[in-house]
Scaffold this motif. Sequence first.
Motif, PDB file in Angstrom:
ATOM      1  N   UNK A 119     -15.413 -18.412  -4.063  1.00 21.93           N
ATOM      2  CA  UNK A 119     -14.762 -18.106  -5.338  1.00 21.93           C
ATOM      3  C   UNK A 119     -14.197 -19.384  -5.950  1.00 21.93           C
ATOM      4  N   UNK A 120     -14.361 -19.525  -7.278  1.00 23.24           N
ATOM      5  CA  UNK A 120     -13.864 -20.729  -7.950  1.00 23.24           C
ATOM      6  C   UNK A 120     -12.841 -20.414  -9.031  1.00 23.24           C
ATOM      7  N   UNK A 121     -13.146 -19.473  -9.926  1.00 25.35           N
ATOM      8  CA  UNK A 121     -12.233 -19.214 -11.042  1.00 25.35           C
ATOM      9  C   UNK A 121     -12.605 -17.899 -11.713  1.00 25.35           C
ATOM     10  N   UNK A 122     -11.734 -17.490 -12.624  1.00 20.65           N
ATOM     11  CA  UNK A 122     -11.959 -16.292 -13.418  1.00 20.65           C
ATOM     12  C   UNK A 122     -12.089 -16.707 -14.883  1.00 20.65           C
ATOM     13  N   UNK A 123     -13.143 -16.250 -15.536  1.00 19.05           N
ATOM     14  CA  UNK A 123     -13.398 -16.606 -16.939  1.00 19.05           C
ATOM     15  C   UNK A 123     -13.282 -15.343 -17.782  1.00 19.05           C
ATOM     16  N   UNK A 124     -12.274 -15.244 -18.615  1.00 18.61           N
ATOM     17  CA  UNK A 124     -12.110 -14.024 -19.413  1.00 18.61           C
ATOM     18  C   UNK A 124     -13.069 -13.979 -20.595  1.00 18.61           C
ATOM     19  N   UNK A 125     -13.921 -12.978 -20.623  1.00 20.42           N
ATOM     20  CA  UNK A 125     -14.778 -12.788 -21.789  1.00 20.42           C
ATOM     21  C   UNK A 125     -13.959 -12.359 -23.002  1.00 20.42           C
ATOM     22  N   UNK A 126     -12.727 -11.963 -22.748  1.00 20.79           N
ATOM     23  CA  UNK A 126     -11.825 -11.603 -23.843  1.00 20.79           C
ATOM     24  C   UNK A 126     -11.630 -12.771 -24.805  1.00 20.79           C
ATOM     25  N   UNK A 127     -11.824 -14.006 -24.306  1.00 24.12           N
ATOM     26  CA  UNK A 127     -11.619 -15.186 -25.167  1.00 24.12           C
ATOM     27  C   UNK A 127     -12.563 -15.188 -26.353  1.00 24.12           C
ATOM     28  N   UNK A 128     -13.755 -14.590 -26.172  1.00 25.91           N
ATOM     29  CA  UNK A 128     -14.697 -14.502 -27.296  1.00 25.91           C
ATOM     30  C   UNK A 128     -14.118 -13.613 -28.383  1.00 25.91           C
ATOM     31  N   UNK A 129     -13.524 -12.497 -27.984  1.00 25.99           N
ATOM     32  CA  UNK A 129     -12.912 -11.589 -28.958  1.00 25.99           C
ATOM     33  C   UNK A 129     -11.750 -12.264 -29.684  1.00 25.99           C
ATOM     34  N   UNK A 130     -10.961 -13.060 -28.949  1.00 23.57           N
ATOM     35  CA  UNK A 130      -9.827 -13.744 -29.559  1.00 23.57           C
ATOM     36  C   UNK A 130     -10.283 -14.741 -30.615  1.00 23.57           C
ATOM     37  N   UNK A 131     -11.470 -15.338 -30.405  1.00 21.41           N
ATOM     38  CA  UNK A 131     -11.994 -16.304 -31.377  1.00 21.41           C
ATOM     39  C   UNK A 131     -12.241 -15.637 -32.725  1.00 21.41           C
ATOM     40  N   UNK A 132     -12.609 -14.347 -32.708  1.00 21.91           N
ATOM     41  CA  UNK A 132     -12.863 -13.648 -33.967  1.00 21.91           C
ATOM     42  C   UNK A 132     -11.575 -13.430 -34.762  1.00 21.91           C
ATOM     43  N   UNK A 133     -10.436 -13.516 -34.067  1.00 19.36           N
ATOM     44  CA  UNK A 133      -9.149 -13.292 -34.725  1.00 19.36           C
ATOM     45  C   UNK A 133      -8.551 -14.592 -35.265  1.00 19.36           C
ATOM     46  N   UNK A 134      -9.361 -15.668 -35.247  1.00 22.83           N
ATOM     47  CA  UNK A 134      -8.895 -16.949 -35.758  1.00 22.83           C
ATOM     48  C   UNK A 134      -8.169 -17.793 -34.752  1.00 22.83           C
ATOM     49  N   UNK A 135      -8.160 -17.362 -33.473  1.00 25.11           N
ATOM     50  CA  UNK A 135      -7.496 -18.134 -32.425  1.00 25.11           C
ATOM     51  C   UNK A 135      -8.478 -19.102 -31.780  1.00 25.11           C
TER      52      UNK A 135
END
Length: 846
Positions: A119-135
């Motif tokens: 195991x190395x890390x956790x990558x949240x796919x939620x970050x893609x959704x946040x990009x749509x909100x201008x973040x």
Amino acid sequence: MQEVLRFIWRVRLYEAFGLVSITSEDNRTIENKVLGRKILDKLYQTCSSELSGKKFAYDGEKSLYTVGALPKNKFEFMVVLEESYANCGSLANDGIHSESGKRSKKSSQEKSFKIEISYAAEIPLKSVCLAFQGLEPEKLQDALRVLDIILRQQAAQRHFYRGCLLVRQSFFHDDSRNFSDVGGGVTGCRGFYSSFSPTHGGLSLNMDVSYTVILTPGPVIDFLKSNQNARDARSIDWVKAKKLLKNLRIKTTHNNREFRINGMSEKPCHQQLFPLRVKKDNGTYDDQTINITVLDYFTKHLKIEITYSAYIPCIDVGKPKKPAYLPVELCSLISLQRYTKALSTLQRTSLIEKSRQKPKEKMQAITNAMKNYHYDDDPLLASCGISIEKQFAQVEGRVLESPKLKAGNGEEISPSNGRWSFKNKKLLNPTKIDLWAVVNFSAKCDASYISRELINCGMNKGIIINRPFSLMEEDSHNRKYGPVVRVEKMFDQLLAKLTRPPEFLLCILPEKKSCDLYGPWKKMCLSDHGIPTQCMCPLKITDQYLTNLLLKINSKLGGINSLLSTEQLSRMPLIQDTPTMIMGMDVSHGSPRLPDIPSIAAIVGSRSWPLISRYKACVRTQSSKVEMIQGLFEPQEDGTDNGMMSELLLEFYRTSNKQKPTQIIVFRDGVSESQFSQVLNYELDQMIKAYQLLGEGDAPKFTVIVAQKRHRTKLFQVKGLENVPSGTVVDNNVVHPRNYDFYMCTQPGMIGTSRPTHYHVLLDEIGFSPDALQDLILSLSYVSQRSSAATSIVAPVSYAHLAARQMGQFIKFDDFIEDGITAEGSTTVPKLPKLDEDVEDSMFFC
């Protein structure tokens, strides 16, 4: 309509990232991607329950991703493959013969591989959704990379047994319908590009038809003859062949085995000996060996007929200390092997012609690809909560009105779909050519006829051209020399006839500009003697060809072909009242064939404000593969600046009524999104320092725009029958959800499918409105003095690219590589010759 497919998100999930290590029985790390994929496929088949049945995405190297965490943080598995080692992708090095005399057996037994997953890390796919909100979430690029890896894996697995070549985000399949011969043993291969990107309308899948070049599969001898244009096997240069064949993969025709080429034998097949153990009557082998030729072994022991390859070298597929020889005629190149050498001019032209697709054809190809790849059937995409709309994304575009142009005699030109004509029109400010000469390196061209037609065409355009002082024909005996000597001898002949330096030289080349004479000729004229020159290689003399030639000649000699109507009347919005300099910047890198040659940085700056059609260029070498321009600001011990920026600022001041620019608009080409911050933090900082060193006062206001042509987005009209018209702008739905960017298509789009330029506004201190900025960019696509069509990218960037390419040929960088003087291995980078002062401020690059 935009060539982008939209995703619908159903759930938000996390992706677990693990490190993978694969080793063989003898503890060698497996680095071959094809073999690695097969091993992990086998792992899933045999050990799925231990992984909780989770599907995973594997990048072919050391990274593995699953949707959600695995039961444990560390795993160790042993996987057994029953196939031959060669066919697993790691091609066998054992050959037909070895020094011990034993014939190597086909390795078809089971092979074991150890797999370690941690195991190395956790990558949240939620970050893609946040990009749509201008973040701007931290792991957005990591999440997009995971999705792109899923796409690559899906393409590879779907066509694994038929063959699949992955090149970054493009994939190519072993299908003859996708192949087109481009000559020289090289084949163009059509595939598809696919990648995920966040857009204003949501997550999008960008698909495009993609092309690469591969070695033409088939008999090795056919490839070599085609590559070297040889009549037969004995005409082949085997020293070059050895370098070319090194590490290529072949399959033998007599036993259908795959090998990787290690080299060539020193002697021909009928002379090359190897030790062979003698087989006794009882089937056992004697301890003694006999020396036998490769030819005798194949003809007498294996009963295989060998013809032409008996008298040429053998292919060595063995190890360095254990060669294994194969006659050339028994070897065929395996398909889907990339050709990494530089393409010739004819090959590039052929590839471009055969890869062109009309908009309707391209749309149909992409639609078919979507059907064939069944992305909705991919379990990993489904587990990510993604489904794909099968239609192209609908976008709204605007078509900006083309600017009007002013020609000679007060005539106005109204371009139509990005094109205009100088037929029956005079140039705005034509020059006069008194003393000039023609030099002819081509035995096929009639220099006298060309000069007469050029004079007549010039008269129609308002350029007064006297008869040439001399028509210099190259002595046929000089053609045996190298290009530098040929140019020197021609110049010696020319100077011996002229009483004073000519104003202009017309050079007729035997081939197009890429011929070996072009660089030495340009250097001799522009650097050594300060004489403007125009090269040509006419296939057919037409009025349009001569007109285009005269447009370039007039610009190089200080004339003006046309101006924007608003430019001539000094009515350019936000520019006419404030001294404004417009810059174009580009960096040209070496070819894959010569990766260590210096990069060429070029910047151009406008002069004679309020005009935006006249430019000066500065070109420098810099360290290999460095994208940021290093020579913008070079302070000296005496307090002066020797950088390119100050040179352009001084020229602007000299030609603009002693005024300094208080606004500077910078167009930067060739940088990716990951380098945008470097443009602002390094290059802009260097430009500000150069400005401040020249005098007191605040720094000017800057507007910095990146212009990208190397992207995969295309714009289609709804019916897709024709390209979008010149002036089409799209700034909604498919642009970045947070950044200021837009697409603009300015070229006429007469051939193939147009590619719009993607403009990213990184900084706007001047304060352009979107409409004003887009109008300015469209106008800057109509000011190129070398053609009668709008350029696909703003003229300053186009000029910078032309200047870098032309001056880059002043030096034959191959010589530096051969001498071991590379930019990577040396702190000194070879400098380009300086332009003569008589031409350094001219538009020599037109």
